[in-house]
Design an enzyme around this catalytic site. Structure first.
Site, PDB file in Angstrom:
ATOM      1  N   ALA A 122       0.825  -1.008   0.039  1.00  0.00           N
ATOM      2  CA  ALA A 122       0.034   0.207  -0.051  1.00  0.00           C
ATOM      3  C   ALA A 122       0.919   1.380   0.054  1.00  0.00           C
ATOM      4  O   ALA A 122       2.149   1.259   0.493  1.00  0.00           O
ATOM      5  CB  ALA A 122      -0.837  -0.200   1.224  1.00  0.00           C
ATOM      6  N   GLU A 170      -0.688  -9.226  -0.244  1.00  0.00           N
ATOM      7  CA  GLU A 170      -2.189  -9.546  -0.025  1.00  0.00           C
ATOM      8  C   GLU A 170      -2.943  -9.458  -1.379  1.00  0.00           C
ATOM      9  O   GLU A 170      -3.922 -10.397  -1.534  1.00  0.00           O
ATOM     10  CB  GLU A 170      -2.625  -8.363   0.643  1.00  0.00           C
ATOM     11  CG  GLU A 170      -2.252  -8.703   2.265  1.00  0.00           C
ATOM     12  CD  GLU A 170      -2.300  -7.184   3.078  1.00  0.00           C
ATOM     13  OE1 GLU A 170      -2.130  -6.276   2.754  1.00  0.00           O
ATOM     14  OE2 GLU A 170      -2.942  -7.416   4.096  1.00  0.00           O
TER      15      GLU A 170
HETATM   16  N1  DAK Z   1       4.657   3.186  -0.872  1.00  0.00           N
HETATM   17  C1  DAK Z   1       4.836   4.211  -1.789  1.00  0.00           C
HETATM   18  N2  DAK Z   1       6.082   4.383  -2.294  1.00  0.00           N
HETATM   19  C2  DAK Z   1       6.683   3.234  -2.529  1.00  0.00           C
HETATM   20  C3  DAK Z   1       6.558   2.092  -1.797  1.00  0.00           C
HETATM   21  C4  DAK Z   1       5.367   2.243  -1.098  1.00  0.00           C
HETATM   22  N3  DAK Z   1       4.859   0.848  -0.539  1.00  0.00           N
HETATM   23  N4  DAK Z   1       7.344   1.158  -2.150  1.00  0.00           N
HETATM   24  C5  DAK Z   1       8.263   1.841  -2.965  1.00  0.00           C
HETATM   25  N5  DAK Z   1       7.868   3.140  -3.174  1.00  0.00           N
HETATM   26  C6  DAK Z   1       8.517   4.238  -3.675  1.00  0.00           C
HETATM   27  C7  DAK Z   1       9.870   4.642  -3.181  1.00  0.00           C
HETATM   28  O1  DAK Z   1       9.497   5.529  -2.150  1.00  0.00           O
HETATM   29  C8  DAK Z   1      10.629   5.122  -4.229  1.00  0.00           C
HETATM   30  O2  DAK Z   1      10.081   6.489  -4.714  1.00  0.00           O
HETATM   31  P1  DAK Z   1      10.943   7.707  -5.093  1.00  0.00           P
HETATM   32  O3  DAK Z   1      12.092   7.872  -3.869  1.00  0.00           O
HETATM   33  O4  DAK Z   1      11.908   7.346  -6.084  1.00  0.00           O
HETATM   34  O5  DAK Z   1      10.102   8.839  -5.347  1.00  0.00           O
HETATM   35  C9  DAK Z   1      10.350   4.216  -5.271  1.00  0.00           C
HETATM   36  O6  DAK Z   1       9.113   3.544  -5.221  1.00  0.00           O
HETATM   37  C10 DAK Z   1      11.579   3.237  -5.650  1.00  0.00           C
HETATM   38  O7  DAK Z   1      11.631   2.558  -4.304  1.00  0.00           O
HETATM   39  P2  DAK Z   1      13.133   2.420  -3.723  1.00  0.00           P
HETATM   40  O8  DAK Z   1      14.050   3.581  -4.119  1.00  0.00           O
HETATM   41  O9  DAK Z   1      13.004   2.149  -2.519  1.00  0.00           O
HETATM   42  O10 DAK Z   1      13.809   1.154  -4.331  1.00  0.00           O
HETATM   43  P3  DAK Z   1      14.662  -0.065  -3.942  1.00  0.00           P
HETATM   44  O11 DAK Z   1      14.959  -0.953  -4.818  1.00  0.00           O
HETATM   45  O12 DAK Z   1      15.710   0.756  -3.000  1.00  0.00           O
HETATM   46  O13 DAK Z   1      13.620  -0.625  -2.729  1.00  0.00           O
HETATM   47  C11 DAK Z   1      11.806  -1.895  -1.836  1.00  0.00           C
HETATM   48  C12 DAK Z   1      12.659  -1.538  -3.156  1.00  0.00           C
HETATM   49  C13 DAK Z   1      10.776  -2.399  -2.275  1.00  0.00           C
HETATM   50  C14 DAK Z   1      12.763  -2.759  -0.889  1.00  0.00           C
HETATM   51  C15 DAK Z   1      11.654  -0.742  -0.985  1.00  0.00           C
HETATM   52  O14 DAK Z   1      10.902   0.363  -1.910  1.00  0.00           O
HETATM   53  C16 DAK Z   1      10.555  -0.677   0.048  1.00  0.00           C
HETATM   54  O15 DAK Z   1      10.957  -1.318   1.087  1.00  0.00           O
HETATM   55  N6  DAK Z   1       9.198  -0.345  -0.230  1.00  0.00           N
HETATM   56  C17 DAK Z   1       8.346  -0.358   0.876  1.00  0.00           C
HETATM   57  C18 DAK Z   1       7.936  -1.824   0.893  1.00  0.00           C
HETATM   58  C19 DAK Z   1       6.921  -1.860   2.066  1.00  0.00           C
HETATM   59  O16 DAK Z   1       7.141  -1.663   3.401  1.00  0.00           O
HETATM   60  N7  DAK Z   1       5.555  -2.337   1.911  1.00  0.00           N
HETATM   61  C20 DAK Z   1       4.452  -2.510   2.675  1.00  0.00           C
HETATM   62  C21 DAK Z   1       3.741  -1.203   2.643  1.00  0.00           C
HETATM   63  S1  DAK Z   1       2.600  -1.276   4.212  1.00  0.00           S
HETATM   64  C22 DAK Z   1      -4.060  -1.093   6.503  1.00  0.00           C
HETATM   65  C23 DAK Z   1      -4.356  -1.073   5.002  1.00  0.00           C
HETATM   66  C24 DAK Z   1      -3.224  -1.451   4.251  1.00  0.00           C
HETATM   67  C25 DAK Z   1      -2.120  -1.829   4.647  1.00  0.00           C
HETATM   68  C26 DAK Z   1      -2.073  -2.100   6.153  1.00  0.00           C
HETATM   69  C27 DAK Z   1      -3.201  -1.531   6.805  1.00  0.00           C
HETATM   70  N8  DAK Z   1      -5.163  -0.585   7.384  1.00  0.00           N
HETATM   71  C28 DAK Z   1      -6.240   0.278   6.901  1.00  0.00           C
HETATM   72  C29 DAK Z   1      -5.443  -1.213   8.717  1.00  0.00           C
HETATM   73  C30 DAK Z   1      -1.269  -2.375   3.821  1.00  0.00           C
HETATM   74  C31 DAK Z   1       0.123  -1.943   4.323  1.00  0.00           C
HETATM   75  C32 DAK Z   1       1.231  -2.073   3.481  1.00  0.00           C
HETATM   76  O17 DAK Z   1       1.125  -2.452   2.624  1.00  0.00           O
END
Ligand code: DAK
Length: 317
Positions: A122, A170
């Site tokens: 997300a 998910e």
């Molecule tokens: N959201 C927004 N932007 C994201 C993103 C994300 N999840 N993942 C990556 N990006 C963006 C980065 O910010 C970056 O943007 P710029 O800085 O270039 O503008 C671009 O994509 C490229 O990412 P990286 O530069 O970080 O690329 P790397 O190869 O270095 O790293 C990575 C790739 C996938 C390891 C890293 O981007 C990363 O860790 N991303 C976040 C992964 C993550 O934590 N995903 C889970 C998100 S939490 C709920 C509803 C929904 C949810 C939960 C609760 N409720 C209402 C209760 C859902 C939660 C989630 O999904």
């Protein structure tokens, strides 16, 4: 004349006002009305930017391609690694509407654009400022869409071409079948961000692998690679990246060649049966089995066997 400092202050002020507005008015409307009603009335900032796409679709972040009787949907927000913001969720909702309304589509493949990510979760930027109420509404928005994908009558295949984290994992789990590239990475990193999985992760992961394995993945927020995802049964097969989409399409085409009504009945029997006890589940199967005998495809399939010939292409009738 405005100074650079004043310009910045103005823009930060405007952003704050819009964020508060989003958290209160927009999210409340989305929560209380559902997406389509909300999209008619919400201010522009809350709405997806619109592009006319092929097939009469009206989506910005999801591309849809039809190949014979299969459809391939590509989540297309590569700069953010296909992260799911409200616009993408709304487009996925529209994808479900489009696919469900097209009787010629017998199977759907969902993948991500680019070579790096299926969906990296997300959108953390969008979520970061949510209030409790906004968080619940955002969760409901995603959950409603994912549940619609899960209960689409036709089979769905997630072709996981890279990161499938949080909402990405998910999304893949709301599909019937997951296959992935050898570069894929799965995980539920939410507890590391101070939240729970919010798009069904606690429920679907526990059902798909095992409660113990799901708890370990979710509590530790540790990612796993493709081979581990295969080992624990999260994916059915792993391919070199360049072979993933041909394999996904071949799988979808293979499914699409079987009698579509029977395939849909099998999906319903499995999904509905898993929600209930065995006695009722068997009754669900019996009813769906019986309904196949009203179809032309059953007559053709069995007739062809008895006449020792290849069946004609099934007609979805
Ligand atoms: N959201 C927004 N932007 C994201 C993103 C994300 N999840 N993942 C990556 N990006 C963006 C980065 O910010 C970056 O943007 P710029 O800085 O270039 O503008 C671009 O994509 C490229 O990412 P990286 O530069 O970080 O690329 P790397 O190869 O270095 O790293 C990575 C790739 C996938 C390891 C890293 O981007 C990363 O860790 N991303 C976040 C992964 C993550 O934590 N995903 C889970 C998100 S939490 C709920 C509803 C929904 C949810 C939960 C609760 N409720 C209402 C209760 C859902 C939660 C989630 O999904």
């Amino acid at each position: 004349m405005r100074t650079a400092k004043k310009e910045k202050a103005l823009s930060v002020g405007l952003d704050k006002i819009l964020t508060v507005y989003y958290n209160t008015v927009c999210m409340r409307r989305i929560a209380s009305r559902g997406r389509s009603a909300a999209s008619d009335t919400l201010p522009r900032r809350c709405l997806p930017r619109r592009n006319r796409m092929q097939g009469g679709m009206d989506m910005t972040h999801v591309l849809l391609e039809k190949k014979e009787h299969i459809a391939v949907a590509t989540i297309n927000r590569p700069k953010a690694l296909n992260a799911l913001n409200s616009e993408v969720l709304s487009d996925l909702n529209e994808l479900v509407d489009t696919v469900a309304a097209d009787p010629d589509i017998y199977a759907l493949v969902i993948t991500g654009s680019g070579e790096k990510a299926f969906v990296a979760g997300a959108d953390i930027g969008e979520m970061s400022t949510l209030t409790k109420e906004g968080g619940e509404a955002f969760g409901k928005h995603g959950n409603d869409v994912f549940r619609r994908i899960e209960t689409l009558p036709i089979p769905t295949i997630a072709a996981v071409n890279g990161f499938a984290l949080g909402g990405g994992c998910e999304l893949s789990m709301s599909c019937d079948i997951r296959i992935c590239a050898d570069t894929a990475v799965f995980g539920q990193p939410e507890t590391g961000l101070g939240i729970t999985p919010g798009f069904g992760g606690t429920q679907r992961l526990a059902r798909l692998v095992s409660p113990g394995m799901a708890k370990q993945l979710i509590y530790t927020a540790k990612n796993i690679k493709a081979d581990e995802a295969y080992r624990i049964g999260l994916v059915n097969a792993v391919y070199p990246l360049e072979e993933l989409m041909p394999a996904a399409e071949k799988l979808a085409q293979t499914i699409a060649k079987n009698a579509p009504i029977a395939v849909r009945a099998c999906k319903k029997a499995i999904n509905d049966g898993l929600q209930t006890d065995m006695d009722q589940a068997i009754v669900i199967e019996e009813k769906l089995f019986g309904s196949c005998f009203e179809t032309a495809d059953q007559k053709e399939g069995m007739g062809a066997f008895l006449e020792k010939r290849k069946h004609e292409p099934y007609q979805n009738k």
